[in-house]
Design a protein around this motif. Structure first.
Motif, PDB file in Angstrom:
ATOM      1  N   SER A 113      -3.858 -14.064  -6.597  1.00 57.98           N
ATOM      2  CA  SER A 113      -5.055 -13.746  -5.833  1.00 57.98           C
ATOM      3  C   SER A 113      -4.697 -13.001  -4.549  1.00 57.98           C
ATOM      4  CB  SER A 113      -5.814 -15.036  -5.506  1.00 57.98           C
ATOM      5  OG  SER A 113      -6.953 -14.767  -4.745  1.00 57.98           O
ATOM      6  N   TRP A 114      -3.647 -13.473  -3.869  1.00 56.95           N
ATOM      7  CA  TRP A 114      -3.183 -12.794  -2.656  1.00 56.95           C
ATOM      8  C   TRP A 114      -2.660 -11.403  -2.983  1.00 56.95           C
ATOM      9  CZ3 TRP A 114       2.155 -11.710  -2.007  1.00 56.95           C
ATOM     10  CH2 TRP A 114       2.452 -11.035  -0.812  1.00 56.95           C
ATOM     11  N   LEU A 115      -1.899 -11.260  -4.064  1.00 60.62           N
ATOM     12  CA  LEU A 115      -1.357  -9.963  -4.446  1.00 60.62           C
ATOM     13  C   LEU A 115      -2.466  -8.951  -4.721  1.00 60.62           C
ATOM     14  CD1 LEU A 115       1.597 -10.886  -6.835  1.00 60.62           C
ATOM     15  CD2 LEU A 115       1.771  -9.512  -4.754  1.00 60.62           C
ATOM     16  N   ARG A 116      -3.549  -9.399  -5.353  1.00 60.19           N
ATOM     17  CA  ARG A 116      -4.679  -8.509  -5.617  1.00 60.19           C
ATOM     18  C   ARG A 116      -5.259  -7.980  -4.316  1.00 60.19           C
ATOM     19  NH1 ARG A 116      -7.437 -12.617  -9.963  1.00 60.19           N
ATOM     20  NH2 ARG A 116      -6.329 -11.915 -11.835  1.00 60.19           N
ATOM     21  N   ARG A 117      -5.468  -8.883  -3.353  1.00 62.80           N
ATOM     22  CA  ARG A 117      -6.033  -8.460  -2.065  1.00 62.80           C
ATOM     23  C   ARG A 117      -5.076  -7.536  -1.329  1.00 62.80           C
ATOM     24  NH1 ARG A 117      -7.212 -14.002  -1.914  1.00 62.80           N
ATOM     25  NH2 ARG A 117      -5.620 -14.349  -0.311  1.00 62.80           N
ATOM     26  N   LEU A 118      -3.779  -7.875  -1.383  1.00 61.39           N
ATOM     27  CA  LEU A 118      -2.777  -7.038  -0.724  1.00 61.39           C
ATOM     28  C   LEU A 118      -2.755  -5.638  -1.335  1.00 61.39           C
ATOM     29  CD1 LEU A 118      -0.291  -6.790   1.215  1.00 61.39           C
ATOM     30  CD2 LEU A 118       1.128  -7.460  -0.737  1.00 61.39           C
ATOM     31  N   ALA A 119      -2.739  -5.557  -2.662  1.00 58.57           N
ATOM     32  CA  ALA A 119      -2.681  -4.265  -3.343  1.00 58.57           C
ATOM     33  C   ALA A 119      -3.909  -3.425  -3.024  1.00 58.57           C
ATOM     34  CB  ALA A 119      -2.550  -4.474  -4.846  1.00 58.57           C
ATOM     35  N   LEU A 120      -5.089  -4.039  -3.044  1.00 60.52           N
ATOM     36  CA  LEU A 120      -6.317  -3.299  -2.738  1.00 60.52           C
ATOM     37  C   LEU A 120      -6.315  -2.832  -1.287  1.00 60.52           C
ATOM     38  CD1 LEU A 120      -9.032  -2.235  -3.616  1.00 60.52           C
ATOM     39  CD2 LEU A 120     -10.033  -4.484  -3.104  1.00 60.52           C
ATOM     40  N   SER A 121      -5.845  -3.691  -0.390  1.00 65.31           N
ATOM     41  CA  SER A 121      -5.769  -3.309   1.028  1.00 65.31           C
ATOM     42  C   SER A 121      -4.832  -2.123   1.231  1.00 65.31           C
ATOM     43  CB  SER A 121      -5.287  -4.494   1.873  1.00 65.31           C
ATOM     44  OG  SER A 121      -6.199  -5.567   1.804  1.00 65.31           O
ATOM     45  N   MET A 122      -3.715  -2.111   0.498  1.00 66.19           N
ATOM     46  CA  MET A 122      -2.761  -1.009   0.628  1.00 66.19           C
ATOM     47  C   MET A 122      -3.365   0.293   0.112  1.00 66.19           C
ATOM     48  SD  MET A 122       0.800  -2.984  -0.395  1.00 66.19           S
ATOM     49  CE  MET A 122       1.854  -1.527  -0.265  1.00 66.19           C
ATOM     50  N   VAL A 123      -4.140   0.214  -0.985  1.00 68.64           N
ATOM     51  CA  VAL A 123      -4.792   1.430  -1.494  1.00 68.64           C
ATOM     52  C   VAL A 123      -5.831   1.919  -0.493  1.00 68.64           C
ATOM     53  CG1 VAL A 123      -6.185   2.424  -3.352  1.00 68.64           C
ATOM     54  CG2 VAL A 123      -4.385   0.794  -3.895  1.00 68.64           C
ATOM     55  N   LEU A 124      -6.611   0.995   0.065  1.00 67.64           N
ATOM     56  CA  LEU A 124      -7.618   1.364   1.063  1.00 67.64           C
ATOM     57  C   LEU A 124      -6.991   2.009   2.292  1.00 67.64           C
ATOM     58  CD1 LEU A 124      -9.954  -1.744   0.820  1.00 67.64           C
ATOM     59  CD2 LEU A 124     -10.670   0.620   0.458  1.00 67.64           C
ATOM     60  N   ALA A 125      -5.807   1.519   2.660  1.00 64.57           N
ATOM     61  CA  ALA A 125      -5.117   2.036   3.848  1.00 64.57           C
ATOM     62  C   ALA A 125      -4.205   3.217   3.516  1.00 64.57           C
ATOM     63  CB  ALA A 125      -4.307   0.926   4.506  1.00 64.57           C
ATOM     64  N   LEU A 186     -10.736  -5.238  -7.911  1.00 64.49           N
ATOM     65  CA  LEU A 186     -12.026  -4.552  -8.020  1.00 64.49           C
ATOM     66  C   LEU A 186     -12.932  -5.205  -9.054  1.00 64.49           C
ATOM     67  CD1 LEU A 186     -10.862  -0.808  -7.846  1.00 64.49           C
ATOM     68  CD2 LEU A 186     -11.978  -2.152  -6.039  1.00 64.49           C
ATOM     69  N   LEU A 187     -12.347  -5.786 -10.102  1.00 63.99           N
ATOM     70  CA  LEU A 187     -13.139  -6.451 -11.132  1.00 63.99           C
ATOM     71  C   LEU A 187     -13.978  -7.597 -10.558  1.00 63.99           C
ATOM     72  CD1 LEU A 187     -10.650  -6.589 -14.148  1.00 63.99           C
ATOM     73  CD2 LEU A 187     -12.842  -5.371 -14.086  1.00 63.99           C
ATOM     74  N   SER A 194     -20.093  -3.174  -2.968  1.00 61.49           N
ATOM     75  CA  SER A 194     -18.834  -3.374  -2.237  1.00 61.49           C
ATOM     76  C   SER A 194     -18.509  -2.235  -1.279  1.00 61.49           C
ATOM     77  CB  SER A 194     -17.683  -3.541  -3.226  1.00 61.49           C
ATOM     78  OG  SER A 194     -17.479  -2.338  -3.960  1.00 61.49           O
ATOM     79  N   GLY A 195     -19.011  -1.042  -1.556  1.00 58.70           N
ATOM     80  CA  GLY A 195     -18.705   0.110  -0.710  1.00 58.70           C
ATOM     81  C   GLY A 195     -17.400   0.788  -1.044  1.00 58.70           C
ATOM     82  N   VAL A 196     -16.669   0.261  -2.035  1.00 53.29           N
ATOM     83  CA  VAL A 196     -15.375   0.847  -2.394  1.00 53.29           C
ATOM     84  C   VAL A 196     -15.533   2.282  -2.880  1.00 53.29           C
ATOM     85  CG1 VAL A 196     -13.449   0.721  -4.027  1.00 53.29           C
ATOM     86  CG2 VAL A 196     -14.255  -1.343  -2.887  1.00 53.29           C
ATOM     87  N   LEU A 197     -16.570   2.543  -3.675  1.00 54.25           N
ATOM     88  CA  LEU A 197     -16.756   3.900  -4.211  1.00 54.25           C
ATOM     89  C   LEU A 197     -17.130   4.909  -3.124  1.00 54.25           C
ATOM     90  CD1 LEU A 197     -18.501   3.240  -7.649  1.00 54.25           C
ATOM     91  CD2 LEU A 197     -16.164   4.022  -7.226  1.00 54.25           C
ATOM     92  N   VAL A 222     -10.283   0.009 -13.743  1.00 52.94           N
ATOM     93  CA  VAL A 222     -11.401  -0.930 -13.652  1.00 52.94           C
ATOM     94  C   VAL A 222     -12.621  -0.396 -14.397  1.00 52.94           C
ATOM     95  CG1 VAL A 222     -12.377  -0.061 -11.464  1.00 52.94           C
ATOM     96  CG2 VAL A 222     -12.670  -2.458 -12.091  1.00 52.94           C
ATOM     97  N   ALA A 223     -12.830   0.918 -14.380  1.00 52.02           N
ATOM     98  CA  ALA A 223     -13.986   1.501 -15.066  1.00 52.02           C
ATOM     99  C   ALA A 223     -13.839   1.435 -16.584  1.00 52.02           C
ATOM    100  CB  ALA A 223     -14.199   2.945 -14.617  1.00 52.02           C
ATOM    101  N   SER A 224     -12.595   1.412 -17.066  1.00 49.91           N
ATOM    102  CA  SER A 224     -12.385   1.289 -18.512  1.00 49.91           C
ATOM    103  C   SER A 224     -12.640  -0.133 -18.994  1.00 49.91           C
ATOM    104  CB  SER A 224     -10.954   1.713 -18.875  1.00 49.91           C
ATOM    105  OG  SER A 224     -10.005   0.792 -18.357  1.00 49.91           O
ATOM    106  N   LYS A 225     -12.641  -1.085 -18.044  1.00 50.04           N
ATOM    107  CA  LYS A 225     -12.868  -2.491 -18.371  1.00 50.04           C
ATOM    108  C   LYS A 225     -14.322  -2.916 -18.173  1.00 50.04           C
ATOM    109  CE  LYS A 225      -8.962  -4.749 -19.379  1.00 50.04           C
ATOM    110  NZ  LYS A 225      -8.825  -5.522 -20.625  1.00 50.04           N
ATOM    111  N   ALA A 226     -14.944  -2.394 -17.111  1.00 47.51           N
ATOM    112  CA  ALA A 226     -16.256  -2.894 -16.700  1.00 47.51           C
ATOM    113  C   ALA A 226     -17.289  -1.772 -16.716  1.00 47.51           C
ATOM    114  CB  ALA A 226     -16.171  -3.513 -15.305  1.00 47.51           C
TER     115      ALA A 226
END
Length: 244
Positions: A113-125, A186-187, A194-197, A222-226
């Motif tokens: 769970s932490w890794l997911r947040r970390l990875a998303l934060s790194m992409v955002l930054a 993202l899932l 969320s504002g991610v897009l 994520v779009a290929s999944k959801a």
């Protein structure tokens, strides 16, 4: 004469204790030649692996890392490789295997769970590297019971998911791991709310709109999944949505 050898599986900060002049630091690097030898000894060929899962073609460099190559061959031998549905599923299996190594000292679910947040934060930054200090400050409070934040962070970067960069920074051992974890994060988010897009696929005008190249992989995964992510992306970039 007697020689002392200290062997570490990862280049962690603790190795600086062996920085004295009488110590010689040697880094053992694997290569495609090593990978070929390993496959030969396991009785498997690269064409057999790629035929079982064509997804591996895009991950060829990752398989120069012993941990991931061994795990891939194990999946193939167990007959599980051909059953992998898509790239996100394959990346998830790699992450599962890597987290199994930290499960004895840290809860794997909480780490993921932490890794997911970390990875998303790194992409955002738009960051591909992170310092040990930044990792320590990003840890959730529930990890406090497992020790000092810096010590926990050092244990985490010792897992097979990370590689050491210059000047004390760390990166995911292959970009697809970080992008896959970001896609998993993202899932759990709402595609519209969320504002991610707004960041990943901004619409500045009818002529200036679309999916940014640095977001292409996590958004595609994520779009290929959801379907909700695919539909939301389609309002901003129809071609990108169709490709997913």
């Amino acid at each position: 004469p007697l020689h002392s050898f200290t062997v570490a599986s990862r280049p962690v900060p603790a190795l600086e204790a062996f920085g004295r002049p009488e110590w010689i630091r040697v880094t053992i690097a694997t290569s495609p030649a090593w990978s070929s030898t390993y496959l030969e000894r396991r009785g498997v060929t690269w064409p057999e692996l790629s035929d079982a899962s064509p997804l591996l073609v895009d991950l060829r460099r990752l398989l120069d890392v012993p941990f991931f190559l061994k795990h891939t061959v194990d999946l193939y031998k167990d007959g599980r490789l051909a059953a992998v549905g898509d790239l996100l599923d394959l990346v998830a299996l790699f992450v599962d295997a890597a987290l199994a190594k930290v499960e004895e000292t840290l809860p794997a679910d909480a780490v993921r769970s932490w890794l997911r947040r970390l990875a998303l934060s790194m992409v955002l930054a738009t960051k591909t590297e992170i310092t040990l200090g930044e990792i320590a400050t990003s840890l959730p409070g529930e990890f406090a019971e497992f020790g000092d934040a810096s010590a926990v962070a050092e244990r985490l970067v010792s897992a097979s998911l990370f590689r050491s960069e210059e000047e004390g920074t760390y990166a995911f051992v292959h970009r697809i791991l970080g992008e896959g974890l970001a896609a998993e994060a993202l899932l759990d988010l709402d595609a519209e709310e969320s504002g991610v897009l707004d960041v990943a696929a901004p619409v500045l005008s009818e002529a200036i709109r679309g999916l940014r190249s640095d977001w292409a992989v996590p958004i595609t995964l994520v779009a290929s999944k959801a379907i909700e992510w695919r539909e939301a992306l389609g309002k901003r970039d129809q071609l990108a949505a169709a490709r997913t």
